[in-house]
Design a protein around this motif. Structure first.
Motif, PDB file in Angstrom:
ATOM      1  N   ASN A 181      35.389  45.712  42.754  1.00  0.00           N
ATOM      2  CA  ASN A 181      35.988  44.847  43.767  1.00  0.00           C
ATOM      3  C   ASN A 181      36.564  43.635  43.049  1.00  0.00           C
ATOM      4  OD1 ASN A 181      35.044  46.721  45.546  1.00  0.00           O
ATOM      5  ND2 ASN A 181      33.458  45.429  46.440  1.00  0.00           N
ATOM      6  N   ALA A 182      37.893  43.528  43.041  1.00  0.00           N
ATOM      7  CA  ALA A 182      38.562  42.687  42.046  1.00  0.00           C
ATOM      8  C   ALA A 182      39.587  41.709  42.608  1.00  0.00           C
ATOM      9  CB  ALA A 182      39.232  43.585  40.994  1.00  0.00           C
ATOM     10  N   GLY A 183      39.405  41.250  43.833  1.00  0.00           N
ATOM     11  CA  GLY A 183      40.371  40.309  44.391  1.00  0.00           C
ATOM     12  C   GLY A 183      40.106  38.853  44.067  1.00  0.00           C
ATOM     13  N   ASN A 184      39.038  38.588  43.298  1.00  0.00           N
ATOM     14  CA  ASN A 184      38.637  37.213  42.985  1.00  0.00           C
ATOM     15  C   ASN A 184      38.563  36.354  44.244  1.00  0.00           C
ATOM     16  OD1 ASN A 184      37.763  35.253  41.126  1.00  0.00           O
ATOM     17  ND2 ASN A 184      39.817  34.397  40.945  1.00  0.00           N
ATOM     18  N   ASN A 185      37.969  36.925  45.287  1.00  0.00           N
ATOM     19  CA  ASN A 185      37.827  36.191  46.542  1.00  0.00           C
ATOM     20  C   ASN A 185      36.885  35.010  46.354  1.00  0.00           C
ATOM     21  OD1 ASN A 185      38.940  38.748  47.054  1.00  0.00           O
ATOM     22  ND2 ASN A 185      38.274  38.691  49.178  1.00  0.00           N
ATOM     23  N   MET A 217      41.459  44.082  47.377  1.00  0.00           N
ATOM     24  CA  MET A 217      42.544  43.197  46.974  1.00  0.00           C
ATOM     25  C   MET A 217      43.525  42.986  48.131  1.00  0.00           C
ATOM     26  SD  MET A 217      43.237  44.394  43.033  1.00  0.00           S
ATOM     27  CE  MET A 217      43.750  42.728  42.555  1.00  0.00           C
ATOM     28  N   GLU A 218      43.921  41.729  48.344  1.00  0.00           N
ATOM     29  CA  GLU A 218      45.015  41.358  49.244  1.00  0.00           C
ATOM     30  C   GLU A 218      44.797  41.844  50.677  1.00  0.00           C
ATOM     31  OE1 GLU A 218      48.921  42.257  47.638  1.00  0.00           O
ATOM     32  OE2 GLU A 218      48.185  42.104  45.597  1.00  0.00           O
ATOM     33  N   ALA A 219      43.547  41.815  51.159  1.00  0.00           N
ATOM     34  CA  ALA A 219      43.274  42.356  52.486  1.00  0.00           C
ATOM     35  C   ALA A 219      42.577  41.383  53.422  1.00  0.00           C
ATOM     36  CB  ALA A 219      42.444  43.631  52.377  1.00  0.00           C
ATOM     37  N   SER A 226      46.126  38.838  42.928  1.00  0.00           N
ATOM     38  CA  SER A 226      47.005  39.884  43.460  1.00  0.00           C
ATOM     39  C   SER A 226      47.000  41.111  42.562  1.00  0.00           C
ATOM     40  CB  SER A 226      48.432  39.360  43.584  1.00  0.00           C
ATOM     41  OG  SER A 226      48.999  39.165  42.295  1.00  0.00           O
ATOM     42  N   ARG A 227      47.421  42.215  43.125  1.00  0.00           N
ATOM     43  CA  ARG A 227      47.595  43.434  42.334  1.00  0.00           C
ATOM     44  C   ARG A 227      48.574  43.190  41.185  1.00  0.00           C
ATOM     45  NH1 ARG A 227      47.292  45.508  47.829  1.00  0.00           N
ATOM     46  NH2 ARG A 227      45.755  47.196  48.013  1.00  0.00           N
ATOM     47  N   GLU A 228      49.661  42.503  41.485  1.00  0.00           N
ATOM     48  CA  GLU A 228      50.689  42.261  40.473  1.00  0.00           C
ATOM     49  C   GLU A 228      50.139  41.438  39.306  1.00  0.00           C
ATOM     50  OE1 GLU A 228      55.194  40.313  40.106  1.00  0.00           O
ATOM     51  OE2 GLU A 228      54.099  40.245  42.010  1.00  0.00           O
ATOM     52  N   GLU A 229      49.375  40.394  39.616  1.00  0.00           N
ATOM     53  CA  GLU A 229      48.826  39.559  38.543  1.00  0.00           C
ATOM     54  C   GLU A 229      47.819  40.331  37.705  1.00  0.00           C
ATOM     55  OE1 GLU A 229      46.361  35.368  37.824  1.00  0.00           O
ATOM     56  OE2 GLU A 229      47.040  35.901  39.851  1.00  0.00           O
TER      57      GLU A 229
END
Length: 254
Positions: A181-185, A217-219, A226-229
């Motif tokens: 889980n990698a969105g850095n929330n 990510m991004e949800a 972000s996925r792009e970063e």
């Protein structure tokens, strides 16, 4: 084995002939209040639509795994639409009591050697943030390892940052596939709740032969990576060939 990203931490895993639904957040876009993050608090959660119908997501599911019971991993819609007779695995007796109170009839606490239809399910450790204050606020979490002689070993790390416990699980199980889980929330001003790009890099260094799948990510409104970063960072660090960053609805077969 097939791993499908649904949205946020929600994934399906088809493994040794069985279909698992992990951490179901199944509400429509905008159903819930935003999380306190200090930014993007005018955006209700989830911030994106599901990529498919709820019926398609829960169709033919043999078991559900709840790594913990936060709203973005086990929501009101999941409680409503999942059959009350479905098998549900949870991390501890406290969570089991809550899920039973929600009306589910087959709830089991996962251990280090739980067997389901010939598949070994191993509860793993995790830390939902850094620092005593944040860990106390977030509560206990877990991950899960899937083991079967006819399949590659899969490790779903759950809501955890990188720390020595993740290293220990990788050393113990040598997984072929790792879902992070990698969105850095983030939570208010207390810091990161789950992995950021540097954490994912640590996972790669610990398991350079594994395929890493980055989800969560991004949800929901408090994401910061972000996925792009993440993709750009992986290119810079030289591990992009080991990293998969699925769009919602995308799946991989191993």
């Amino acid at each position: 084995m097939n791993v499908q990203q649904i949205r946020n931490a929600t994934i399906t895993v088809q493994y040794a002939g069985k279909k698992f639904l992990i951490d179901p957040m199944l509400a429509d876009k905008g159903a819930y209040s935003p999380f306190p993050a200090g930014f993007r608090e005018d955006v209700r959660n989830p911030i994106v639509d599901l990529p498919m119908s709820v019926d398609d997501i829960i169709s033919d599911v043999d078991a559900v795994i709840l790594t913990h019971l936060h709203q973005d991993h086990y929501d009101d819609v999941a409680k409503k639409v999942l059959p009350k007779s479905i098998k549900i695995f949870v991390q501890d007796e406290k969570d089991a009591k809550q899920v039973i109170n929600d009306g589910f009839q087959q709830v089991e606490v996962i251990t280090e050697n739980t067997i389901f239809e010939g598949i070994q399910l191993v509860k793993t450790q995790g830390e939902h943030g850094r620092g005593e204050e944040l860990l106390k606020a977030m509560g206990e979490v877990c991950g899960i390892v899937f083991i079967h002689p006819n399949e590659k070993t899969l490790y779903v790390a759950g809501d955890s940052v990188w720390y020595d416990g993740i290293q220990n699980e990788i050393d113990a199980h040598t997984p072929d596939i790792i879902v992070v889980n990698a969105g850095n929330n983030v939570w208010q001003s207390m810091g990161s709740l789950i992995m950021g790009k540097e954490d994912v890099y640590e996972v790669f260094k610990a398991a350079p032969k594994a395929k890493i799948i980055a989800v969560h990510m991004e949800a929901v409104n408090h994401w910061t990576l972000s996925r792009e970063e993440l993709e750009r960072y992986a290119d810079e660090k030289g591990f992009s060939s080991s990293l998969l960053i699925p769009e919602d609805g995308e799946s991989y077969t191993f």
